[in-house]
Design a protein around this motif. Structure first.
Motif, PDB file in Angstrom:
ATOM      1  N   SER A  22      23.899  53.267  40.238  1.00  0.00           N
ATOM      2  CA  SER A  22      24.952  53.423  41.288  1.00  0.00           C
ATOM      3  C   SER A  22      24.486  53.289  42.652  1.00  0.00           C
ATOM      4  N   ARG A  23      23.175  53.308  43.111  1.00  0.00           N
ATOM      5  CA  ARG A  23      22.776  53.325  44.303  1.00  0.00           C
ATOM      6  C   ARG A  23      22.562  51.900  45.018  1.00  0.00           C
ATOM      7  N   LEU A  24      22.784  50.955  43.856  1.00  0.00           N
ATOM      8  CA  LEU A  24      22.789  49.525  44.131  1.00  0.00           C
ATOM      9  C   LEU A  24      24.244  49.048  44.789  1.00  0.00           C
ATOM     10  N   PRO A  25      24.262  48.085  45.740  1.00  0.00           N
ATOM     11  CA  PRO A  25      25.654  47.396  46.176  1.00  0.00           C
ATOM     12  C   PRO A  25      26.521  46.808  45.105  1.00  0.00           C
ATOM     13  N   LEU A  26      26.963  47.473  44.215  1.00  0.00           N
ATOM     14  CA  LEU A  26      27.614  46.921  42.751  1.00  0.00           C
ATOM     15  C   LEU A  26      28.821  46.141  43.265  1.00  0.00           C
ATOM     16  N   GLU A  27      29.331  46.566  44.504  1.00  0.00           N
ATOM     17  CA  GLU A  27      30.767  45.874  44.880  1.00  0.00           C
ATOM     18  C   GLU A  27      30.472  44.427  45.258  1.00  0.00           C
ATOM     19  N   LEU A  28      29.167  44.238  45.290  1.00  0.00           N
ATOM     20  CA  LEU A  28      28.853  42.513  45.637  1.00  0.00           C
ATOM     21  C   LEU A  28      28.692  41.653  44.191  1.00  0.00           C
ATOM     22  N   THR A  29      28.709  42.440  43.152  1.00  0.00           N
ATOM     23  CA  THR A  29      28.632  41.916  41.833  1.00  0.00           C
ATOM     24  C   THR A  29      30.084  41.285  41.543  1.00  0.00           C
ATOM     25  N   PHE A  30      30.135  40.479  40.531  1.00  0.00           N
ATOM     26  CA  PHE A  30      31.580  39.799  40.351  1.00  0.00           C
ATOM     27  C   PHE A  30      31.553  39.669  38.574  1.00  0.00           C
ATOM     28  N   SER A  31      32.753  39.866  38.094  1.00  0.00           N
ATOM     29  CA  SER A  31      33.089  39.974  37.029  1.00  0.00           C
ATOM     30  C   SER A  31      34.294  39.445  36.537  1.00  0.00           C
ATOM     31  N   CYS A  32      34.646  38.609  37.353  1.00  0.00           N
ATOM     32  CA  CYS A  32      36.421  38.429  37.255  1.00  0.00           C
ATOM     33  C   CYS A  32      36.480  36.478  36.711  1.00  0.00           C
ATOM     34  N   MET A  33      37.446  36.247  35.644  1.00  0.00           N
ATOM     35  CA  MET A  33      37.647  34.943  35.160  1.00  0.00           C
ATOM     36  C   MET A  33      38.420  34.193  35.900  1.00  0.00           C
ATOM     37  N   ASP A  34      39.208  34.774  36.876  1.00  0.00           N
ATOM     38  CA  ASP A  34      40.390  34.068  37.635  1.00  0.00           C
ATOM     39  C   ASP A  34      40.208  34.339  39.221  1.00  0.00           C
ATOM     40  N   PRO A  35      39.410  34.153  39.779  1.00  0.00           N
ATOM     41  CA  PRO A  35      39.124  34.670  41.299  1.00  0.00           C
ATOM     42  C   PRO A  35      40.178  34.162  42.210  1.00  0.00           C
ATOM     43  N   ARG A  36      40.652  34.910  43.044  1.00  0.00           N
ATOM     44  CA  ARG A  36      41.682  34.640  43.971  1.00  0.00           C
ATOM     45  C   ARG A  36      40.981  34.776  45.268  1.00  0.00           C
ATOM     46  N   GLN A  37      40.613  33.441  46.113  1.00  0.00           N
ATOM     47  CA  GLN A  37      40.266  33.457  47.439  1.00  0.00           C
ATOM     48  C   GLN A  37      38.612  34.210  47.376  1.00  0.00           C
ATOM     49  N   GLY A  38      38.031  33.956  46.508  1.00  0.00           N
ATOM     50  CA  GLY A  38      36.747  34.719  46.453  1.00  0.00           C
ATOM     51  C   GLY A  38      36.828  36.205  46.066  1.00  0.00           C
ATOM     52  N   ARG A  39      37.933  36.649  45.810  1.00  0.00           N
ATOM     53  CA  ARG A  39      37.896  37.955  45.165  1.00  0.00           C
ATOM     54  C   ARG A  39      38.208  38.312  43.699  1.00  0.00           C
ATOM     55  N   HIS A  40      38.013  39.331  43.092  1.00  0.00           N
ATOM     56  CA  HIS A  40      38.595  39.573  41.761  1.00  0.00           C
ATOM     57  C   HIS A  40      39.988  39.553  41.737  1.00  0.00           C
ATOM     58  N   CYS A  41      40.559  39.007  40.987  1.00  0.00           N
ATOM     59  CA  CYS A  41      41.874  38.822  40.381  1.00  0.00           C
ATOM     60  C   CYS A  41      42.666  40.254  40.128  1.00  0.00           C
ATOM     61  N   GLY A  42      41.775  41.046  39.614  1.00  0.00           N
ATOM     62  CA  GLY A  42      42.497  42.417  39.368  1.00  0.00           C
ATOM     63  C   GLY A  42      43.630  42.346  37.968  1.00  0.00           C
ATOM     64  N   ARG A  43      43.720  41.402  37.537  1.00  0.00           N
ATOM     65  CA  ARG A  43      44.560  41.107  36.238  1.00  0.00           C
ATOM     66  C   ARG A  43      43.799  40.688  35.080  1.00  0.00           C
ATOM     67  N   CYS A  44      42.745  40.045  34.865  1.00  0.00           N
ATOM     68  CA  CYS A  44      42.233  39.481  33.878  1.00  0.00           C
ATOM     69  C   CYS A  44      41.305  40.584  33.077  1.00  0.00           C
ATOM     70  N   ASN A  45      41.197  40.300  31.733  1.00  0.00           N
ATOM     71  CA  ASN A  45      40.504  41.182  30.926  1.00  0.00           C
ATOM     72  C   ASN A  45      39.089  41.734  31.425  1.00  0.00           C
ATOM     73  N   LYS A  46      38.072  40.743  32.241  1.00  0.00           N
ATOM     74  CA  LYS A  46      36.898  41.266  32.697  1.00  0.00           C
ATOM     75  C   LYS A  46      37.359  42.285  33.839  1.00  0.00           C
ATOM     76  N   CYS A  47      38.273  42.116  34.853  1.00  0.00           N
ATOM     77  CA  CYS A  47      38.568  43.054  35.945  1.00  0.00           C
ATOM     78  C   CYS A  47      38.972  44.396  35.313  1.00  0.00           C
ATOM     79  N   ALA A  48      39.844  44.360  34.323  1.00  0.00           N
ATOM     80  CA  ALA A  48      40.117  45.610  33.787  1.00  0.00           C
ATOM     81  C   ALA A  48      38.992  46.367  33.094  1.00  0.00           C
ATOM     82  N   GLU A  49      38.087  45.665  32.246  1.00  0.00           N
ATOM     83  CA  GLU A  49      36.862  46.369  31.932  1.00  0.00           C
ATOM     84  C   GLU A  49      36.035  46.860  32.858  1.00  0.00           C
TER      85      GLU A  49
END
Length: 220
Positions: free
Chosen positions: A172-199
């Motif tokens: 939790s002390r790492l900048p985890l917001e810089l990691t990426f777990s999305c299968m359908d990115p939107r302009q460089g961001r997480h889509c928020g809708r895919c299976n991986k974003c939900a997980e």
């Protein structure tokens, strides 16, 4: 002290955090990223590089990108933009990429032999349901690589007994917001809708850690 280690990394929380953690126990850590030609890879790789740079661990080496296209193997497949991306309502089995660990370890194993690195780490988690994630599979791959290369390569899975929420808490002390777990990115961001974003979002909630990820749409 342990020797140099290679780490199979994506841009996701688990493997990115593992690379940083191993940089505290190994003198040299080589992050290996295998590019298959999947639709999220350029965004994922950019996030991975930013995360590792922000983590600032002297043992971490620059990411080595290995090319391993799968279009000729997968044919028409959602991961190659041919079909609907599995959404938040789908089971884990829906996101299976055929032979992923088999392909990873075959190519990465040759890289390790050529660079004299005798250990390679992956970050599968507790409950991973896929057939190429069993202890029997990894033991067999160690033997196959040794037979093929004449080189003993140890396959490490330090997070095999952990959940994603547990990984988030310990990292939790790492900048985890810089990691990426999305299968359908939107302009460089997480889509928020895919299976991986939900997980991902669910795991932050379970961990009791603030999710600072930028989502294009609120995750479900």
């Amino acid at each position: 002290m342990a020797g140099p280690v290679a780490v199979l990394v994506s841009g996701g929380i688990d493997s990115a955090a593992l690379a940083v953690e191993l940089a505290g126990t190994h003198p040299v850590v080589h992050p290996l990223y295998l590019r298959h030609g999947l639709q999220w890879e350029e965004t994922e790789l950019a996030h991975l590089r930013r995360f590792l740079a922000a983590a600032e661990r002297p043992a971490l080496r620059p990411v080595s990108v290995l090319e391993l296209p799968v279009a000729d193997l997968y044919g028409r497949h959602w991961s190659l933009s041919d079909g609907a991306v599995p959404d938040h309502s789908t089971p884990d089995e829906a996101v299976y990429l055929p032979g992923r660990n088999l392909l990873f370890l075959a190519k990465a194993g040759v890289w390790c032999e050529r660079h004299g690195v005798s250990a390679i780490a992956l970050a599968p988690l507790k409950g991973n349901p896929f057939s190429d994630n069993s202890p029997e599979f990894y033991a067999a791959m160690e033997r196959v690589l040794e037979l093929a290369l004449g080189f003993r390569l140890e396959i490490l899975r330090p997070y095999a007994a952990l959940t994603k929420a547990e990984v988030i808490r310990r990292s939790s002390r790492l900048p985890l917001e810089l990691t990426f777990s999305c299968m359908d990115p939107r302009q460089g961001r997480h889509c928020g809708r895919c299976n991986k974003c939900a997980e991902r979002h669910r795991a932050f909630r379970e961990a009791g850690v603030e999710d600072r990820t930028e989502y294009a749409a609120p995750p479900r």
